[in-house]
Design an enzyme around this catalytic site. Structure first.
Site, mmCIF file in Angstrom:
data_model
loop_
_atom_site.group_PDB
_atom_site.id
_atom_site.type_symbol
_atom_site.label_atom_id
_atom_site.label_comp_id
_atom_site.label_asym_id
_atom_site.label_seq_id
_atom_site.Cartn_x
_atom_site.Cartn_y
_atom_site.Cartn_z
ATOM 1 N N ASN A 108 0.849 -1.186 0.000
ATOM 2 C CA ASN A 108 0.000 0.000 0.000
ATOM 3 C C ASN A 108 0.887 1.239 0.000
ATOM 4 O OD1 ASN A 108 -2.476 1.562 0.396
ATOM 5 N ND2 ASN A 108 -1.755 1.919 2.463
ATOM 6 N N HIS A 110 0.830 5.137 1.375
ATOM 7 C CA HIS A 110 0.113 6.017 2.301
ATOM 8 C C HIS A 110 0.760 7.394 2.248
ATOM 9 C CE1 HIS A 110 -2.353 7.117 5.720
ATOM 10 N NE2 HIS A 110 -1.287 7.698 6.222
ATOM 11 N N ASP A 151 -2.304 0.456 8.025
ATOM 12 C CA ASP A 151 -1.043 1.204 7.961
ATOM 13 C C ASP A 151 0.002 0.743 8.968
ATOM 14 O OD1 ASP A 151 -2.133 2.790 5.901
ATOM 15 O OD2 ASP A 151 -2.985 4.184 7.351
#
Length: 197
Positions: A108, A110, A151
């Site tokens: 991912n 972020h 996260d």
């Protein structure tokens, strides 16, 4: 060949950065073969169509339960023999079941320097609003592996971006995308394809 699925929810600017990197030959041994969207209106779907990438729309509201959605998602991923999932502006949180099925195969991006301004509720402009409200002088972006905590997976790459006088959340968002996200995400995918991570 490593088949890559990119998960999107909106405009797909990070997806475009990945498409451009692929065109430039930066993913040796890997290829983006699927775009999964949580929204039928995501412009990222059009980017996929323009580049001959198959698409799948999987919206939570279209399924009677999270388990049914997970079944459908895992079926699509298996049918496409996906070896890497890239979350590129994907605004849904993956279930623990999906995360476990693709352990250390989901990354991912972020828009902050984790562990700052991250976790549940921190996405899109909210991240940049929080950074400006706190008064930080440096922000940035992080690419990380995805685990069951938003996260909180192992960090792969980070890049700092200056916060400037007069920045609005929108201006800061654009700078972080241009100077960090669009560079880090393709770099991380290339590293995965080459077995470096």
């Amino acid at each position: 060949m490593l088949n890559i699925a990119v998960f999107v929810s909106g405009g797909g600017t990070n997806f475009q950065a990945l498409i451009d990197a692929q065109r430039a030959g930066k993913f040796p041994g890997g290829e983006i073969t699927l775009c999964v969207s949580s929204s039928k209106n995501a412009y990222a779907l059009e980017r996929a169509r323009q580049n001959g990438i198959e698409t799948a729309i999987l919206r939570r509201r279209d399924y009677p339960s999270q388990e049914a959605l997970d079944d459908a998602l895992l079926d699509v991923l298996e049918a496409h023999d996906i070896g890497l999932i890239v979350l590129a502006g994907y605004l849904s949180i993956l279930s623990e079941r999906v995360v476990r099925a693709y352990d250390r195969k989901i990354i991912n991006v972020h828009p902050s320097l984790i562990p700052s301004f991250c976790g549940a509720g921190y996405y899109g402009l909210k991240v940049h609003e929080a950074a400006l409200a706190y008064g930080v002088k440096v922000t940035g972006a992080t690419v990380h592996f995805v685990n069951e905590i938003p996260d909180a997976g192992k960090i792969i790459l980070q890049k700092a971006v200056e916060v400037r006088e007069g920045d609005t959340p929108e201006i800061l968002q654009c700078r972080v995308m241009e100077e960090a996200e669009w560079q880090l995400l393709p770099q991380a995918v290339a590293m995965f394809c080459q077995g470096e991570i």
